[in-house]
Enzyme design. Sequence first.
Site, PDB file in Angstrom:
ATOM      1  N   TYR A 156       3.322   5.787  16.301  1.00  0.00           N
ATOM      2  CA  TYR A 156       2.095   5.008  16.069  1.00  0.00           C
ATOM      3  C   TYR A 156       0.886   5.793  16.562  1.00  0.00           C
ATOM      4  O   TYR A 156      -0.130   5.895  15.861  1.00  0.00           O
ATOM      5  CB  TYR A 156       2.205   3.651  16.774  1.00  0.00           C
ATOM      6  CG  TYR A 156       1.010   2.739  16.564  1.00  0.00           C
ATOM      7  CD1 TYR A 156       0.829   2.067  15.365  1.00  0.00           C
ATOM      8  CD2 TYR A 156       0.069   2.543  17.579  1.00  0.00           C
ATOM      9  CE1 TYR A 156      -0.262   1.227  15.170  1.00  0.00           C
ATOM     10  CE2 TYR A 156      -1.021   1.703  17.392  1.00  0.00           C
ATOM     11  CZ  TYR A 156      -1.183   1.040  16.182  1.00  0.00           C
ATOM     12  OH  TYR A 156      -2.267   0.210  15.991  1.00  0.00           O
ATOM     13  N   ASN A 161      -7.440  -1.155   6.389  1.00  0.00           N
ATOM     14  CA  ASN A 161      -7.043  -1.903   7.582  1.00  0.00           C
ATOM     15  C   ASN A 161      -5.531  -2.079   7.728  1.00  0.00           C
ATOM     16  O   ASN A 161      -5.032  -2.162   8.844  1.00  0.00           O
ATOM     17  CB  ASN A 161      -7.728  -3.287   7.540  1.00  0.00           C
ATOM     18  CG  ASN A 161      -7.126  -4.244   8.542  1.00  0.00           C
ATOM     19  OD1 ASN A 161      -7.344  -4.130   9.743  1.00  0.00           O
ATOM     20  ND2 ASN A 161      -6.316  -5.194   8.062  1.00  0.00           N
ATOM     21  N   VAL A 167       0.810  -1.226   0.000  1.00  0.00           N
ATOM     22  CA  VAL A 167       0.000   0.000   0.000  1.00  0.00           C
ATOM     23  C   VAL A 167       0.844   1.277   0.000  1.00  0.00           C
ATOM     24  O   VAL A 167       0.315   2.365  -0.221  1.00  0.00           O
ATOM     25  CB  VAL A 167      -1.023   0.036   1.160  1.00  0.00           C
ATOM     26  CG1 VAL A 167      -2.081  -1.039   1.000  1.00  0.00           C
ATOM     27  CG2 VAL A 167      -0.339  -0.026   2.517  1.00  0.00           C
ATOM     28  N   SER A 198      -7.261   2.960  16.146  1.00  0.00           N
ATOM     29  CA  SER A 198      -6.824   2.313  17.397  1.00  0.00           C
ATOM     30  C   SER A 198      -7.260   3.174  18.578  1.00  0.00           C
ATOM     31  O   SER A 198      -7.459   4.384  18.434  1.00  0.00           O
ATOM     32  CB  SER A 198      -5.295   2.191  17.407  1.00  0.00           C
ATOM     33  OG  SER A 198      -4.847   1.760  18.666  1.00  0.00           O
ATOM     34  N   LYS A 206      -2.323   7.204  14.283  1.00  0.00           N
ATOM     35  CA  LYS A 206      -3.730   6.842  14.471  1.00  0.00           C
ATOM     36  C   LYS A 206      -4.581   8.074  14.810  1.00  0.00           C
ATOM     37  O   LYS A 206      -5.754   8.139  14.434  1.00  0.00           O
ATOM     38  CB  LYS A 206      -3.855   5.759  15.548  1.00  0.00           C
ATOM     39  CG  LYS A 206      -3.241   4.410  15.135  1.00  0.00           C
ATOM     40  CD  LYS A 206      -3.870   3.827  13.858  1.00  0.00           C
ATOM     41  CE  LYS A 206      -3.399   2.408  13.554  1.00  0.00           C
ATOM     42  NZ  LYS A 206      -4.013   1.840  12.347  1.00  0.00           N
TER      43      LYS A 206
HETATM   44  P1  NAI Z   1      -1.551  -7.737  11.382  1.00  0.00           P
HETATM   45  O1  NAI Z   1      -0.090  -7.469  11.398  1.00  0.00           O
HETATM   46  O2  NAI Z   1      -2.035  -9.129  11.432  1.00  0.00           O
HETATM   47  O3  NAI Z   1      -2.234  -7.044  10.131  1.00  0.00           O
HETATM   48  C1  NAI Z   1      -1.730  -5.926   9.479  1.00  0.00           C
HETATM   49  C2  NAI Z   1      -1.755  -6.220   8.022  1.00  0.00           C
HETATM   50  O4  NAI Z   1      -1.311  -5.066   7.300  1.00  0.00           O
HETATM   51  C3  NAI Z   1      -0.797  -7.361   7.672  1.00  0.00           C
HETATM   52  O5  NAI Z   1      -1.451  -8.299   6.849  1.00  0.00           O
HETATM   53  C4  NAI Z   1       0.314  -6.667   6.950  1.00  0.00           C
HETATM   54  O6  NAI Z   1       0.972  -7.470   6.016  1.00  0.00           O
HETATM   55  C5  NAI Z   1      -0.434  -5.510   6.306  1.00  0.00           C
HETATM   56  N1  NAI Z   1       0.488  -4.479   5.879  1.00  0.00           N
HETATM   57  C6  NAI Z   1       1.378  -3.816   6.626  1.00  0.00           C
HETATM   58  N2  NAI Z   1       2.108  -2.997   5.857  1.00  0.00           N
HETATM   59  C7  NAI Z   1       1.630  -3.150   4.594  1.00  0.00           C
HETATM   60  C8  NAI Z   1       1.971  -2.585   3.356  1.00  0.00           C
HETATM   61  N3  NAI Z   1       2.968  -1.693   3.233  1.00  0.00           N
HETATM   62  N4  NAI Z   1       1.269  -2.960   2.260  1.00  0.00           N
HETATM   63  C9  NAI Z   1       0.280  -3.873   2.360  1.00  0.00           C
HETATM   64  N5  NAI Z   1      -0.086  -4.442   3.509  1.00  0.00           N
HETATM   65  C10 NAI Z   1       0.592  -4.080   4.607  1.00  0.00           C
HETATM   66  O7  NAI Z   1      -2.141  -6.900  12.587  1.00  0.00           O
HETATM   67  P2  NAI Z   1      -3.646  -6.455  12.935  1.00  0.00           P
HETATM   68  O8  NAI Z   1      -3.657  -6.310  14.386  1.00  0.00           O
HETATM   69  O9  NAI Z   1      -4.631  -7.301  12.269  1.00  0.00           O
HETATM   70  O10 NAI Z   1      -3.668  -4.983  12.313  1.00  0.00           O
HETATM   71  C11 NAI Z   1      -4.720  -4.494  11.481  1.00  0.00           C
HETATM   72  C12 NAI Z   1      -4.997  -3.053  11.843  1.00  0.00           C
HETATM   73  O11 NAI Z   1      -5.523  -3.021  13.169  1.00  0.00           O
HETATM   74  C13 NAI Z   1      -3.782  -2.141  11.838  1.00  0.00           C
HETATM   75  O12 NAI Z   1      -4.106  -0.922  11.215  1.00  0.00           O
HETATM   76  C14 NAI Z   1      -3.513  -1.917  13.318  1.00  0.00           C
HETATM   77  O13 NAI Z   1      -2.876  -0.696  13.574  1.00  0.00           O
HETATM   78  C15 NAI Z   1      -4.902  -1.975  13.884  1.00  0.00           C
HETATM   79  N6  NAI Z   1      -4.988  -2.241  15.308  1.00  0.00           N
HETATM   80  C16 NAI Z   1      -4.563  -3.445  15.839  1.00  0.00           C
HETATM   81  C17 NAI Z   1      -4.620  -3.660  17.192  1.00  0.00           C
HETATM   82  C18 NAI Z   1      -4.170  -4.937  17.823  1.00  0.00           C
HETATM   83  O14 NAI Z   1      -4.021  -4.984  19.059  1.00  0.00           O
HETATM   84  N7  NAI Z   1      -3.954  -6.009  17.083  1.00  0.00           N
HETATM   85  C19 NAI Z   1      -5.142  -2.629  18.099  1.00  0.00           C
HETATM   86  C20 NAI Z   1      -5.565  -1.425  17.455  1.00  0.00           C
HETATM   87  C21 NAI Z   1      -5.480  -1.251  16.103  1.00  0.00           C
END
Ligand code: NAI
Length: 258
Positions: free
Chosen positions: A156, A92, A66, A143, A160
Amino acid sequence: MADFENKVIIITGASSGIGAGAAELLASKGAWLALVGRNVENLKTVADKCTPTYGAPEPLQIIADVTNEADVKRIVDTTIEKFQKINVLVNNAGILKSGSIETGTLEDYDTIMNVNCRSIFNLTKLCIPHLIATKGNIVNVSSVNGMRSFAGVLAYNMSKSALDQFTQCVALELADKTVRCNSVNPGVIVTNIHKNGGMNDAAYAAFLEHSKTTHALGRVGQTREVAETIAFLASERASFITGALIPCDGGRHAMCPR
Ligand code: NAI
């Protein structure tokens, strides 16, 4: 009629965690999915779990970074080529890196801002004409860190908070075109994001244990719980909701030291 019958939904970061959970749930509600991820195998594994329902086609799998502008254009072009429309954009994809004003590097700051903010500005902008055409909507995955301040994760938190402003400003800018824009603001959810951000197994286990005290409900959350919030905001059931930042955090946003 299912919530997302004939509705084309782009989900970034769909190959793991919250994005994967949202993909599975939205598939069960009839969505026509365009799944975006960087890892071919992981994205295919998620796509295979997204059993199409209500006559939906197999999910479109788009391998893209992205932060790469050509890739982002390809996300939109490929989706339109395959489905001819976009109803919902779920921003996401995101990354977490720790670092304070003393320990954080400018390089990490740029990396976080590029993924968590700049890429979202870019992809959303390219989707806007298509979302206007369908009177669609945007769901940003922010977040609790956007709403509350925590030491040690400065960039971070800034990213957000900026995303929350983006959500509210875009909601106002597109309201007269009947395009809604909302965010879900999760608390700690069990995914790979913390370990990918540098936590080892022991530190992560301790973090999850400590999180029982920082979330009013006394536990961390699961991806399915955030996915349900995304599905609600993206659906017609949320037709009068725009510019909202919805915590999905076991009450964490409402807590303060006592
Ligand atoms: P995750 O690491 O499983 O998912 C994040 C996804 O974004 C991954 O699939 C990753 O490959 C993708 N990604 C990252 N950089 C990328 C790039 N340059 N191009 C394409 N894809 C990219 O972690 P999660 O927790 O599912 O994160 C999803 C969202 O939720 C994020 O925005 C995170 O900030 C947010 N979030 C997560 C929390 C948690 O405790 N897990 C809490 C609050 C927000």
